[in-house]
Scaffold this motif. Structure first.
Motif, PDB file in Angstrom:
ATOM      1  N   ILE A 119       0.867  -1.176   0.000  1.00  0.00           N
ATOM      2  CA  ILE A 119       0.000   0.000   0.000  1.00  0.00           C
ATOM      3  C   ILE A 119       0.901   1.221   0.000  1.00  0.00           C
ATOM      4  O   ILE A 119       1.734   1.371   0.899  1.00  0.00           O
ATOM      5  N   LEU A 120       0.752   2.099  -0.980  1.00  0.00           N
ATOM      6  CA  LEU A 120       1.569   3.314  -1.036  1.00  0.00           C
ATOM      7  C   LEU A 120       0.669   4.529  -1.166  1.00  0.00           C
ATOM      8  O   LEU A 120      -0.171   4.590  -2.068  1.00  0.00           O
ATOM      9  N   VAL A 121       0.841   5.493  -0.260  1.00  0.00           N
ATOM     10  CA  VAL A 121       0.119   6.763  -0.344  1.00  0.00           C
ATOM     11  C   VAL A 121       1.196   7.822  -0.487  1.00  0.00           C
ATOM     12  O   VAL A 121       2.050   7.968   0.375  1.00  0.00           O
ATOM     13  N   GLN A 122       1.202   8.518  -1.615  1.00  0.00           N
ATOM     14  CA  GLN A 122       2.340   9.388  -1.931  1.00  0.00           C
ATOM     15  C   GLN A 122       1.911  10.567  -2.784  1.00  0.00           C
ATOM     16  O   GLN A 122       0.889  10.511  -3.464  1.00  0.00           O
ATOM     17  N   SER A 123       2.710  11.640  -2.758  1.00  0.00           N
ATOM     18  CA  SER A 123       2.414  12.773  -3.638  1.00  0.00           C
ATOM     19  C   SER A 123       3.131  12.602  -4.980  1.00  0.00           C
ATOM     20  O   SER A 123       2.681  13.120  -6.000  1.00  0.00           O
ATOM     21  N   GLU A 124       4.229  11.849  -5.001  1.00  0.00           N
ATOM     22  CA  GLU A 124       5.032  11.706  -6.212  1.00  0.00           C
ATOM     23  C   GLU A 124       4.277  10.896  -7.272  1.00  0.00           C
ATOM     24  O   GLU A 124       3.483  10.029  -6.943  1.00  0.00           O
ATOM     25  N   PRO A 125       4.578  11.153  -8.548  1.00  0.00           N
ATOM     26  CA  PRO A 125       4.004  10.312  -9.603  1.00  0.00           C
ATOM     27  C   PRO A 125       4.548   8.882  -9.496  1.00  0.00           C
ATOM     28  O   PRO A 125       5.582   8.661  -8.864  1.00  0.00           O
ATOM     29  N   PHE A 126       3.849   7.943 -10.130  1.00  0.00           N
ATOM     30  CA  PHE A 126       4.369   6.574 -10.225  1.00  0.00           C
ATOM     31  C   PHE A 126       4.377   6.193 -11.694  1.00  0.00           C
ATOM     32  O   PHE A 126       3.644   6.785 -12.493  1.00  0.00           O
ATOM     33  N   ASP A 127       5.214   5.225 -12.028  1.00  0.00           N
ATOM     34  CA  ASP A 127       5.290   4.746 -13.408  1.00  0.00           C
ATOM     35  C   ASP A 127       4.458   3.469 -13.507  1.00  0.00           C
ATOM     36  O   ASP A 127       4.820   2.441 -12.938  1.00  0.00           O
ATOM     37  N   LEU A 128       3.335   3.570 -14.230  1.00  0.00           N
ATOM     38  CA  LEU A 128       2.401   2.447 -14.334  1.00  0.00           C
ATOM     39  C   LEU A 128       3.094   1.193 -14.865  1.00  0.00           C
ATOM     40  O   LEU A 128       2.925   0.103 -14.317  1.00  0.00           O
ATOM     41  N   GLY A 129       3.886   1.347 -15.934  1.00  0.00           N
ATOM     42  CA  GLY A 129       4.571   0.199 -16.542  1.00  0.00           C
ATOM     43  C   GLY A 129       5.537  -0.460 -15.577  1.00  0.00           C
ATOM     44  O   GLY A 129       5.525  -1.683 -15.404  1.00  0.00           O
ATOM     45  N   ASP A 130       6.355   0.368 -14.920  1.00  0.00           N
ATOM     46  CA  ASP A 130       7.325  -0.167 -13.954  1.00  0.00           C
ATOM     47  C   ASP A 130       6.635  -0.899 -12.816  1.00  0.00           C
ATOM     48  O   ASP A 130       7.050  -1.990 -12.418  1.00  0.00           O
ATOM     49  N   GLU A 131       5.591  -0.251 -12.297  1.00  0.00           N
ATOM     50  CA  GLU A 131       4.893  -0.847 -11.136  1.00  0.00           C
ATOM     51  C   GLU A 131       4.221  -2.153 -11.534  1.00  0.00           C
ATOM     52  O   GLU A 131       4.266  -3.133 -10.785  1.00  0.00           O
ATOM     53  N   ALA A 132       3.562  -2.170 -12.702  1.00  0.00           N
ATOM     54  CA  ALA A 132       2.867  -3.379 -13.151  1.00  0.00           C
ATOM     55  C   ALA A 132       3.867  -4.512 -13.393  1.00  0.00           C
ATOM     56  O   ALA A 132       3.639  -5.657 -13.019  1.00  0.00           O
ATOM     57  N   LYS A 133       5.003  -4.171 -13.999  1.00  0.00           N
ATOM     58  CA  LYS A 133       6.023  -5.173 -14.302  1.00  0.00           C
ATOM     59  C   LYS A 133       6.615  -5.749 -13.020  1.00  0.00           C
ATOM     60  O   LYS A 133       6.763  -6.953 -12.860  1.00  0.00           O
ATOM     61  N   LYS A 134       6.922  -4.860 -12.086  1.00  0.00           N
ATOM     62  CA  LYS A 134       7.480  -5.282 -10.800  1.00  0.00           C
ATOM     63  C   LYS A 134       6.492  -6.191 -10.061  1.00  0.00           C
ATOM     64  O   LYS A 134       6.855  -7.223  -9.515  1.00  0.00           O
ATOM     65  N   PHE A 135       5.214  -5.790 -10.084  1.00  0.00           N
ATOM     66  CA  PHE A 135       4.176  -6.556  -9.394  1.00  0.00           C
ATOM     67  C   PHE A 135       4.039  -7.942 -10.025  1.00  0.00           C
ATOM     68  O   PHE A 135       3.994  -8.952  -9.333  1.00  0.00           O
ATOM     69  N   ALA A 136       4.005  -7.985 -11.368  1.00  0.00           N
ATOM     70  CA  ALA A 136       3.804  -9.254 -12.079  1.00  0.00           C
ATOM     71  C   ALA A 136       5.004 -10.191 -11.922  1.00  0.00           C
ATOM     72  O   ALA A 136       4.845 -11.405 -11.806  1.00  0.00           O
ATOM     73  N   SER A 137       6.209  -9.612 -11.897  1.00  0.00           N
ATOM     74  CA  SER A 137       7.402 -10.456 -11.907  1.00  0.00           C
ATOM     75  C   SER A 137       7.584 -11.240 -10.615  1.00  0.00           C
ATOM     76  O   SER A 137       8.232 -12.272 -10.596  1.00  0.00           O
ATOM     77  N   GLY A 138       6.965 -10.786  -9.562  1.00  0.00           N
ATOM     78  CA  GLY A 138       7.107 -11.515  -8.298  1.00  0.00           C
ATOM     79  C   GLY A 138       6.162 -12.688  -8.158  1.00  0.00           C
ATOM     80  O   GLY A 138       6.137 -13.340  -7.119  1.00  0.00           O
ATOM     81  N   HIS A 139       5.337 -12.942  -9.182  1.00  0.00           N
ATOM     82  CA  HIS A 139       4.262 -13.929  -9.003  1.00  0.00           C
ATOM     83  C   HIS A 139       4.212 -14.937 -10.140  1.00  0.00           C
ATOM     84  O   HIS A 139       3.271 -14.934 -10.941  1.00  0.00           O
ATOM     85  N   ASN A 140       5.195 -15.825 -10.199  1.00  0.00           N
ATOM     86  CA  ASN A 140       5.258 -16.779 -11.304  1.00  0.00           C
ATOM     87  C   ASN A 140       4.157 -17.829 -11.277  1.00  0.00           C
ATOM     88  O   ASN A 140       3.838 -18.419 -12.296  1.00  0.00           O
ATOM     89  N   ASN A 141       3.570 -18.051 -10.104  1.00  0.00           N
ATOM     90  CA  ASN A 141       2.513 -19.067 -10.017  1.00  0.00           C
ATOM     91  C   ASN A 141       1.117 -18.469 -10.211  1.00  0.00           C
ATOM     92  O   ASN A 141       0.111 -19.133 -10.034  1.00  0.00           O
ATOM     93  N   MET A 142       1.054 -17.173 -10.567  1.00  0.00           N
ATOM     94  CA  MET A 142      -0.233 -16.506 -10.771  1.00  0.00           C
ATOM     95  C   MET A 142      -0.495 -16.399 -12.271  1.00  0.00           C
ATOM     96  O   MET A 142       0.315 -15.833 -13.009  1.00  0.00           O
TER      97      MET A 142
END
Lengths: 147, 81
Positions: free
Chosen positions: A3-26
């Motif tokens: 859970i992240l609450v922040q004022s800074e922008p986030f990079d959708l592609g980076d975040e999605a890739k990072k999230f997906a890469s940790g879950h090989n069994n999903m």
């Protein structure tokens, strides 16, 4: 769960890739992104998002924990920004990882429905005509009854 | 305890947070005390159906007890996402 609450922008592609890469069994990763929409008149200068530090994180964690308990999920990510945003800026994203897509889609919708009316964020639209707090919609409250 | 205000409630009352000494047992009793203080509180709390309340960062209702609470927050319905 992240859970992240922040004022800074986030990079959708980076975040999605990072999230997906940790879950090989999903087998299914669903992401949703909320974007600052211009007013019907097309003159929105800025959207200011206020929140309740402390309660915001608690409320988002509670909603994410509930989703993890209700669906067969591997993980949940919520990023929500606050502060001044411009039309077209990304406000927030959720991501869900599940073995199968039905769980991932439903959990993402559940997270969004609860986040909209149970997490302490308030939006103010600022244009040259003045500033208005965005009113909560009855349909957003009604959306919770289906869960 | 600390009393916090957000969004237009904060703007109408004119401050984000204040320390309040009170004997009020419930949120409703606290609201009545605040309304009696000054016009700007009476205006902000004029229509409770337009307000939400959290006690110690948990959403609750106006009948809730505030005995021993550290923090009570008032705000309009939330508009996240």
């Amino acid at each position: 769960m992240r859970i992240l609450v922040q004022s800074e922008p986030f990079d959708l592609g980076d975040e999605a890739k990072k999230f997906a890469s940790g879950h090989n069994n999903m087998g299914a990763i669903v992401t949703f992104t909320g974007v600052v929409r211009d007013l019907a008149r097309g003159d929105l200068d800025c959207m200011e998002i206020e929140h309740y530090p402390g309660m915001t994180e608690r409320a988002l964690e509670k909603i994410a924990r509930e989703a993890l308990a209700r669906w067969s999920l591997g993980d949940v990510l919520v990023i929500h920004r606050h502060g001044p945003l411009a039309p077209g800026d990304m406000i927030m994203m959720v991501a869900t990882a599940a073995p199968h897509r039905k769980d991932a889609f439903e959990a993402a919708e559940y997270l969004m429905d609860y986040l909209k009316s149970r997490a302490p964020f308030w939006k103010k639209e600022i244009s040259r005509d003045g500033a208005d707090w965005v009113a909560a919609k009855d349909e957003d409250e009604d959306a919770l009854t289906r869960w | 305890m600390d009393v916090l205000y957000f969004a237009w409630v904060r703007e109408r009352i004119g401050l984000p947070k204040e320390a309040v000494e009170t004997e009020a047992a419930t949120v409703s009793e606290l609201v009545e005390e605040l309304k009696a203080r000054e016009e700007r509180y009476a205006v902000a709390f004029g229509d409770l159906s337009a307000l939400r309340v959290a006690v110690d960062q948990e959403l609750t209702d106006f009948d809730a007890s505030i005995r021993g609470a550290r923090e009570v927050a008032f705000f309009p319905p939330m508009t996240g996402g």
